[in-house]
Scaffold this active site. Structure first.
Site, short mmCIF file in Angstrom:
data_model
loop_
_atom_site.label_atom_id
_atom_site.label_comp_id
_atom_site.label_asym_id
_atom_site.label_seq_id
_atom_site.Cartn_x
_atom_site.Cartn_y
_atom_site.Cartn_z
N ARG A 64 0.84 -1.20 0.00
CA ARG A 64 0.00 0.00 0.00
C ARG A 64 0.87 1.24 0.00
O ARG A 64 0.50 2.28 -0.56
CB ARG A 64 -0.95 0.02 1.21
CG ARG A 64 -1.69 1.37 1.36
CD ARG A 64 -2.81 1.31 2.38
NE ARG A 64 -2.41 0.81 3.66
CZ ARG A 64 -1.76 1.50 4.61
NH1 ARG A 64 -1.42 2.77 4.39
NH2 ARG A 64 -1.45 0.94 5.76
N TYR A 117 -11.60 19.48 -16.24
CA TYR A 117 -12.25 18.17 -16.34
C TYR A 117 -13.41 18.09 -15.34
O TYR A 117 -13.32 18.59 -14.22
CB TYR A 117 -11.23 17.07 -16.08
CG TYR A 117 -11.82 15.70 -15.93
CD1 TYR A 117 -12.47 15.09 -16.99
CD2 TYR A 117 -11.74 15.01 -14.72
CE1 TYR A 117 -13.02 13.83 -16.86
CE2 TYR A 117 -12.28 13.75 -14.57
CZ TYR A 117 -12.93 13.17 -15.65
OH TYR A 117 -13.49 11.92 -15.50
N ASP A 189 -2.50 19.88 -14.52
CA ASP A 189 -2.90 18.59 -15.09
C ASP A 189 -2.34 18.53 -16.51
O ASP A 189 -2.76 19.27 -17.39
CB ASP A 189 -4.43 18.49 -15.11
CG ASP A 189 -4.92 17.13 -15.58
OD1 ASP A 189 -4.19 16.45 -16.35
OD2 ASP A 189 -6.04 16.73 -15.21
N LYS A 214 -4.70 7.33 -19.45
CA LYS A 214 -4.89 7.85 -20.79
C LYS A 214 -3.64 7.61 -21.66
O LYS A 214 -3.36 6.48 -22.02
CB LYS A 214 -5.26 9.33 -20.71
CG LYS A 214 -6.41 9.64 -19.74
CD LYS A 214 -7.67 8.88 -20.04
CE LYS A 214 -8.88 9.37 -19.25
NZ LYS A 214 -8.76 9.24 -17.80
#
Length: 405
Positions: A64, A117, A189, A214
């Site tokens: 983790r 976005y 971003d 993406k």
């Protein structure tokens, strides 16, 4: 006499293939990075285990927190962005949300743009105000308005360029300077541009976010996100993420590493295809307008030329005939997935109402300057002549059905 030759600095295409994978002996001579699925890592020496746990020695204790496969992905992206450090997340939105929540406190102020976005916009308009964070969303193309709001007070300046889905361009160097003058942390971003086309840190920004799902992965088969920047800022975000738990899965990291080996090749082809298609669509009688920063008619084409090496693989356009025409047009495409994704090797198309801005209302989309008849078109690596032929037949058949010729 010793040689005076300096070490050659590798290009981005070479870094895409080799960065992060120079761990000689780590993988027992494997030429490819394996997937380490182990949750935990054992130590016979408790003192050494403790040193690893507190960061005083290299190693991993629990996946983790960190994982060997994930670490290679992070290092590859770190080098591509020219950053001091990088950390990863389970999704792109995990990267966005963890970054904002790690940096902001109640009473802070964040300045951003109106048409980021849709998921990011939802954080700004719904979730951050619940934590008493003041959010100011400005007209994306009005840099004077943004600078005025920064001067009023700004803890985080959050930018997105090109924007999703209207492909607006924000002047990173100019806005980073304004942000720093106000003491803000400048976050960008960079998903649409990718590190092949733009490196925001080199333009003065502090942190770079990616939805790795993406273009970085490039094959639509793995979810992930990342943030790159200074060691101090990335460490702060990492500490939040390791407790929040939005960790990248090692199998996703493997897919990202494999996909990124062809990142430069893919993005260069997508840049070329997108520019050719944008010019074709701009002259088609069924198309009202085309949004693509590579077009000379784009409002901030000059800025895009200055801060981008290529103009990206995504364009958007809107049709005559409104959304009825969109309903007809999209199913007629032979070489495009009609889906909510972007950046893979295949072309993907869809309207904002079911892709980038599904979370917001038609009224909110209108306020952001996003027409309902807009189509976001993520260009793949197919032969561009085939894509032109595909768009042509779909546009012609749509015009015939709606009597728009």
């Amino acid at each position: 006499m010793m040689s005076d030759k300096r070490r050659h600095e590798p290009n981005r295409a070479t870094l895409s293939v080799w960065a992060g994978e120079d761990n000689e002996g780590t993988w027992k001579r494997s030429t490819q990075v394996p997937v380490v699925h182990s949750v935990s890592y054992g130590y016979q020496d408790v003192d050494h285990w403790y040193d690893v746990a507190v960061g005083e020695a290299e190693g991993h204790i629990y996946s983790r927190n960190t994982n060997p496969t994930v670490a290679v992905f992070e290092e590859k992206l770190r080098q591509l962005e020219g950053a001091e450090a990088a950390t990863s997340f389970s999704t792109g939105m995990a990267a966005v949300s963890n970054t904002l929540y790690a940096l902001l406190r109640p009473g802070d102020r964040v300045v951003s743009a109106k048409d980021t976005y849709g998921g990011t916009n939802e954080i700004f308009t719904t979730f951050l105000p619940r934590w008493n964070v003041d959010v100011k969303l400005c007209t994306t193309t009005d840099h004077e308005e943004i600078e005025a709001e920064i001067e009023t007070g700004c803890r985080v300046l959050y930018l997105e360029t090109p924007t999703n889905p209207t492909l607006k361009i924000m002047d990173l160097e100019r806005l980073a300077e304004a942000g720093h003058a106000a003491g803000a942390t400048v976050v960008v971003d960079n998903t649409f541009a990718t590190p092949i086309n733009t490196n925001p840190l080199a333009l003065g920004c502090d942190l770079v976010i990616h939805s790795a799902t993406k273009f970085l992965g490039g094959h639509a088969d793995a979810l992930g996100g990342a943030v790159c920047g200074s060691e101090e800022l990335v460490e702060e975000i990492f500490r939040y993420r390791e407790i929040n738990g939005a960790s990248m899965h090692p199998m996703a990291a493997y897919f990202m590493i494999r996909g990124m080996k062809t990142l430069a090749l893919r993005v260069e082809r997508q840049n070329e295809n997108a520019l050719t298609l944008a010019r074709f669509l701009k002259g088609h009688p069924m198309v009202e307008d085309v949004y693509y920063p590579g077009l000379e008619s784009h409002l901030h084409h000059d800025v895009a030329k200055r801060q981008m090496r290529g103009f990206g693989g995504v364009l958007s356009f809107f049709l005559k005939g409104g959304f009825d025409a969109v309903r007809t047009f999209l199913p007629l495409l032979d070489y495009a997935h009609i889906a909510a994704n972007l950046g893979p090797v295949e072309t993907v198309a869809g309207p904002p109402r079911t892709t980038s801005h599904v979370e917001v209302t038609p009224e909110q989309r209108a306020a952001m300057g996003i027409p309902e008849s807009l189509i976001r078109y993520s260009v793949g690596i197919e032969d561009v002549d085939d894509l032109i032929a595909d768009l042509s037949q779909a546009l012609e058949r749509t015009a015939e059905r709606h009597r728009l010729q």
